[in-house]
Design an enzyme around this catalytic site. Structure first.
Site, PDB file in Angstrom:
ATOM      1  N   THR A 122       0.832  -1.206   0.000  1.00 24.06           N
ATOM      2  CA  THR A 122       0.000   0.000   0.000  1.00 24.06           C
ATOM      3  C   THR A 122       0.865   1.253   0.000  1.00 24.06           C
ATOM      4  OG1 THR A 122      -1.436   1.323   1.454  1.00 24.06           O
ATOM      5  CG2 THR A 122      -0.108  -0.365   2.509  1.00 24.06           C
ATOM      6  N   ASP A 123       0.311   2.348  -0.530  1.00 17.96           N
ATOM      7  CA  ASP A 123       1.026   3.632  -0.475  1.00 17.96           C
ATOM      8  C   ASP A 123       1.186   4.117   0.968  1.00 17.96           C
ATOM      9  OD1 ASP A 123      -1.627   4.366   0.030  1.00 17.96           O
ATOM     10  OD2 ASP A 123      -1.782   5.778  -1.645  1.00 17.96           O
ATOM     11  N   GLU A 124       0.416   3.533   1.895  1.00 13.32           N
ATOM     12  CA  GLU A 124       0.466   4.013   3.279  1.00 13.32           C
ATOM     13  C   GLU A 124       1.805   3.713   3.956  1.00 13.32           C
ATOM     14  OE1 GLU A 124      -3.135   3.682   5.538  1.00 13.32           O
ATOM     15  OE2 GLU A 124      -4.334   3.525   3.718  1.00 13.32           O
ATOM     16  N   TYR A 147      -1.742  -0.168  11.108  1.00 10.93           N
ATOM     17  CA  TYR A 147      -1.960  -0.862   9.830  1.00 10.93           C
ATOM     18  C   TYR A 147      -0.762  -0.669   8.901  1.00 10.93           C
ATOM     19  CZ  TYR A 147      -3.261  -1.237   4.936  1.00 10.93           C
ATOM     20  OH  TYR A 147      -3.240  -1.530   3.597  1.00 10.93           O
ATOM     21  N   LYS A 151       1.991  -3.396   7.430  1.00 11.08           N
ATOM     22  CA  LYS A 151       2.229  -3.629   6.000  1.00 11.08           C
ATOM     23  C   LYS A 151       3.705  -3.377   5.673  1.00 11.08           C
ATOM     24  CE  LYS A 151      -0.313  -4.605   3.084  1.00 11.08           C
ATOM     25  NZ  LYS A 151      -0.736  -5.966   2.613  1.00 11.08           N
TER      26      LYS A 151
HETATM   27  P1  TYD Z   1     -10.300   4.773   4.301  1.00 12.38           P
HETATM   28  O1  TYD Z   1     -11.309   4.380   3.274  1.00 12.38           O
HETATM   29  O2  TYD Z   1     -10.407   4.207   5.670  1.00 12.38           O
HETATM   30  O3  TYD Z   1      -8.866   4.493   3.664  1.00 12.38           O
HETATM   31  P2  TYD Z   1      -7.387   4.937   4.223  1.00 12.38           P
HETATM   32  O4  TYD Z   1      -7.508   5.422   5.617  1.00 12.38           O
HETATM   33  O5  TYD Z   1      -6.666   3.646   4.155  1.00 12.38           O
HETATM   34  O6  TYD Z   1      -6.913   5.989   3.281  1.00 12.38           O
HETATM   35  O7  TYD Z   1     -10.335   6.350   4.429  1.00 12.38           O
HETATM   36  C1  TYD Z   1     -10.150   7.187   3.323  1.00 12.38           C
HETATM   37  C2  TYD Z   1     -10.171   8.602   3.833  1.00 12.38           C
HETATM   38  O8  TYD Z   1     -11.462   8.867   4.365  1.00 12.38           O
HETATM   39  C3  TYD Z   1      -9.185   8.828   4.970  1.00 12.38           C
HETATM   40  O9  TYD Z   1      -8.644  10.144   4.870  1.00 12.38           O
HETATM   41  C4  TYD Z   1     -10.053   8.747   6.209  1.00 12.38           C
HETATM   42  C5  TYD Z   1     -11.386   9.261   5.722  1.00 12.38           C
HETATM   43  N1  TYD Z   1     -12.555   8.695   6.425  1.00 12.38           N
HETATM   44  C6  TYD Z   1     -13.511   9.540   6.995  1.00 12.38           C
HETATM   45  O10 TYD Z   1     -13.407  10.784   6.915  1.00 12.38           O
HETATM   46  N2  TYD Z   1     -14.565   8.980   7.657  1.00 12.38           N
HETATM   47  C7  TYD Z   1     -14.716   7.645   7.770  1.00 12.38           C
HETATM   48  O11 TYD Z   1     -15.702   7.187   8.400  1.00 12.38           O
HETATM   49  C8  TYD Z   1     -13.748   6.777   7.163  1.00 12.38           C
HETATM   50  C9  TYD Z   1     -13.886   5.285   7.272  1.00 12.38           C
HETATM   51  C10 TYD Z   1     -12.682   7.354   6.500  1.00 12.38           C
END
Ligand code: TYD
Length: 347
Positions: A122-124, A147, A151
């Site tokens: 992942t890019d994370e 997380y 990874k």
């Molecule tokens: P997510 O889909 O959990 O992916 P990641 O954290 O791996 O990037 O979240 C995408 C973006 O959306 C992230 O900046 C967090 C935000 N987010 C919200 O604002 N509210 C939420 O309920 C969730 C699940 C994520």
């Protein structure tokens, strides 16, 4: 070739299994999946009984099981992982088990039987990226959530096997991915299913965090190309060029569904929330000729439309036995409405 796809009943994994069966008529797939919660047999509907496909339920950290399956396959593609940042903040140990120990267990079998493995990352792992910068493959891994750290740990174990044992491993680092069959805890499917049931959309903080959005089928195509043509020991960024602040994504999603922006509720920010991810994906484009085939609008529209037509799929999760409602109530402090798109009642 026979490919062992671990986590093949999950979101991107099942898209990948479909792709291999459709695009490579001589190939066979063995799907290994624990079906813990995001892995679902319904994700393999229509392909599970394909004569070139076999499903095995099990854990990538089960050394004996993995050894036998790797021995009978030519390559392993590892999608199996705990993937949700918010859950990693609640229970980091589960992430180390799946994303580090599980990867090491696969690597050990791959090394013993001299096969190729692709680790889906992942890019994370790069951590937060300042405005104007883009992560390139040699950049340091600076993960910031449990997380992302797990990874990165899995990736470092891959690197150790490449260097120490000469194991044939390639790595992909994908950006945020959306599309059919994504478990509705992630932002886009959560917000689509909440909007369809007229529930609030919990936007973390100011909603100006930036992510790059890729369609699962484009992601699966990149993984397949790297498996077949990637250089051993190399990592490949898989980005889409669709960088958007979350609020822009949310507004586009509501507009597509014809739902009001008043559904947006700003809630306290995720602890340690990475502000921006951004990938330079010139390497996979130059070396392997990959590029995404869908723009942002199509990627989002395809995704939303799938959830609109498949309310049975996500309705079962929201009503279901894998405790999504418990997670949701713990995470947001709200009760979950479980009705499908056509339903009304709250639980
Ligand atoms: P997510 O889909 O959990 O992916 P990641 O954290 O791996 O990037 O979240 C995408 C973006 O959306 C992230 O900046 C967090 C935000 N987010 C919200 O604002 N509210 C939420 O309920 C969730 C699940 C994520």
């Amino acid at each position: 070739m026979r490919i062992l796809v671990t986590g093949g009943a999950g979101f991107i994994g099942s898209s990948y299994v479909r792709r291999v069966l459709a695009h490579h008529p001589a190939d066979e797939v063995v799907t290994l999946d624990l079906l813990s919660y995001a892995g679902r047999l319904s994700n393999l509907e229509g392909i599970r009984d394909d004569p070139r496909h076999r499903f095995v339920r099990g854990d990538i950290a089960d050394a004996d099981l993995v050894d036998g399956l790797v021995a009978e396959c030519d390559a392993v593609v590892n999608f199996a992982a705990e993937t949700h940042v918010d859950r990693s903040l609640l229970d980091p140990a589960a992430f180390v088990r799946a994303n580090v120990t599980g990867v090491m267990t696969l690597l050990e079998a791959v090394r013993r039987h001299a096969k190729r493995m692709l680790q889906v990352s992942t890019d994370e792992v790069y951590g937060d990226v300042e405005p104007g910068r883009f992560s390139v493959e040699p950049d340091p891994l600076l993960p910031r959530s449990p997380y992302a750290a797990a990874k990165a740990g899995g990736e470092l174990m891959c690197r150790a096997y490449v260097v120490s044992y000469g194991t044939d491993v390639v790595i992909t680092r994908g950006c945020n991915t959306i599309g059919p069959r994504q478990y509705p805890e992630k932002m886009v499917p959560l917000f689509v299913t909440n909007a369809l049931t007229d529930q609030p959309l919990p936007v973390y903080g100011d909603g100006m965090q930036v992510r790059d959005w890729l369609h699962a089928e484009d992601h699966a195509a990149a993984v397949d190309l790297v498996l077949r043509q990637g250089r051993a020991g190399e990592s490949y960024n898989v980005g889409a060029g669709n960088e958007r602040p979350n609020l822009d994504v949310v507004r586009a999603l509501l507009a597509h569904l014809g739902k009001p922006e008043s559904l947006v509720v700003h809630v306290p920010d995720r602890p340690g929330h990475d502000r921006r991810y951004a990938l330079d994906w010139g390497k996979i484009r130059r070396e392997l000729g990959w590029r995404p085939t869908r723009d942002f609008e199509r990627t989002l529209a395809d995704t939303i439309d799938w959830y609109v037509t498949n309310s049975e799929w996500w309705g079962a999760i929201r009503r279901g036995t894998d405790d999504f409602a418990t997670y949701y109530e713990r995470q947001y402090g709200w009760r979950l409405a479980v009705a499908g798109a056509s339903g009304t009642g709250a639980r």
